[in-house]
Design an enzyme around this catalytic site. Structure first.
Site, PDB file in Angstrom:
ATOM      1  N   GLU A   1       0.917  -1.186  -0.005  1.00 15.36           N
ATOM      2  CA  GLU A   1       0.022   0.130  -0.116  1.00 15.36           C
ATOM      3  C   GLU A   1       0.790   1.298   0.057  1.00 15.36           C
ATOM      4  O   GLU A   1       0.499   2.455  -0.779  1.00 15.36           O
ATOM      5  CB  GLU A   1      -0.980   0.166   1.122  1.00 15.36           C
ATOM      6  CG  GLU A   1      -1.951  -1.258   1.221  1.00 15.36           C
ATOM      7  CD  GLU A   1      -2.750  -1.390  -0.005  1.00 15.36           C
ATOM      8  OE1 GLU A   1      -2.930  -0.474  -0.688  1.00 15.36           O
ATOM      9  OE2 GLU A   1      -3.106  -2.468  -0.509  1.00 15.36           O
TER      10      GLU A   1
ATOM     11  N   HIS B   1       1.934   2.137  -3.582  1.00 17.10           N
ATOM     12  CA  HIS B   1       0.749   2.882  -4.273  1.00 17.10           C
ATOM     13  C   HIS B   1       1.024   4.436  -4.133  1.00 17.10           C
ATOM     14  O   HIS B   1       0.793   5.229  -4.872  1.00 17.10           O
ATOM     15  CB  HIS B   1      -0.552   2.333  -3.875  1.00 17.10           C
ATOM     16  CG  HIS B   1      -1.010   1.238  -4.523  1.00 17.10           C
ATOM     17  ND1 HIS B   1      -0.936   0.684  -5.865  1.00 17.10           N
ATOM     18  CD2 HIS B   1      -1.246  -0.076  -3.731  1.00 17.10           C
ATOM     19  CE1 HIS B   1      -1.241  -0.233  -5.867  1.00 17.10           C
ATOM     20  NE2 HIS B   1      -1.464  -1.094  -4.829  1.00 17.10           N
TER      21      HIS B   1
END
Length: 170
Positions: A79, A82
């Site tokens: 994550e 990202h």
């Protein structure tokens, strides 16, 4: 819905991993990206989500509790990558070459699009549908869309429209 309590030691382990990977990224990229906000409100079978504009990571508390160290080692960098890719390159495909490069060369973690954690404890109720060749299980979201006439789903094998199989009552 009551939220699960994540033990402080586990939250600290998440933050240690996040800070370590962020430090690697800032050194490698010559940047000074801030620490993203972390919350534990992700639901369903997703392990986590990255909110690009708010620079926030949402983690699934159930999957974190069930898979502690593997979750931290895989999902937190996934994550974070990202968020970093969005800051560094703008809007690009979510698991494209920039994201893979960020994972493998900057964060030094194998790039994997999906987790392999058991999801039986977080999987939602499904509804039975049928076509000519097999049975299908649709999520409650898809089932409700069919019931409202907003969507229809077809079998990938035979191409027939799926039909709801109502449960028999005695």
């Amino acid at each position: 819905m009551s939220s699960l309590r994540i033990p402080i030691a586990l939250q600290q382990a998440v933050m240690r991993c996040l800070r370590h990977k962020l430090q690697l990224a800032n050194q490698h990229l010559g940047t000074d990206y801030p620490e993203p906000k972390i919350n534990y409100h992700q639901r369903g079978t997703s392990a986590g989500s990255a909110y690009l504009q708010s620079f926030e990571i949402r983690l699934n508390p159930v999957l974190l509790l069930e898979n502690q160290q593997p979750f931290i080692d895989e999902v937190v960098p996934h994550e974070l990558a990202h968020l970093l890719v969005y800051r560094q390159f703008g809007r690009v495909p979510p698991h494209g070459k920039e994201w893979r490069w960020m994972m493998e060369h900057v964060l030094q973690v194998p790039a994997s699009r999906t987790h392999q954690f058991a999801v039986t404890s977080v999987r939602s109720k499904t509804f039975n549908y049928q076509c000519k060749c097999q049975q299908h299980a649709l999520t409650i979201r898809r089932h409700n869309k069919v019931q409202r006439g907003e969507s229809e789903y077809r079998c990938r094998e035979c191409g027939e429209k799926l039909q709801f199989v109502a449960k028999k009552t005695c």
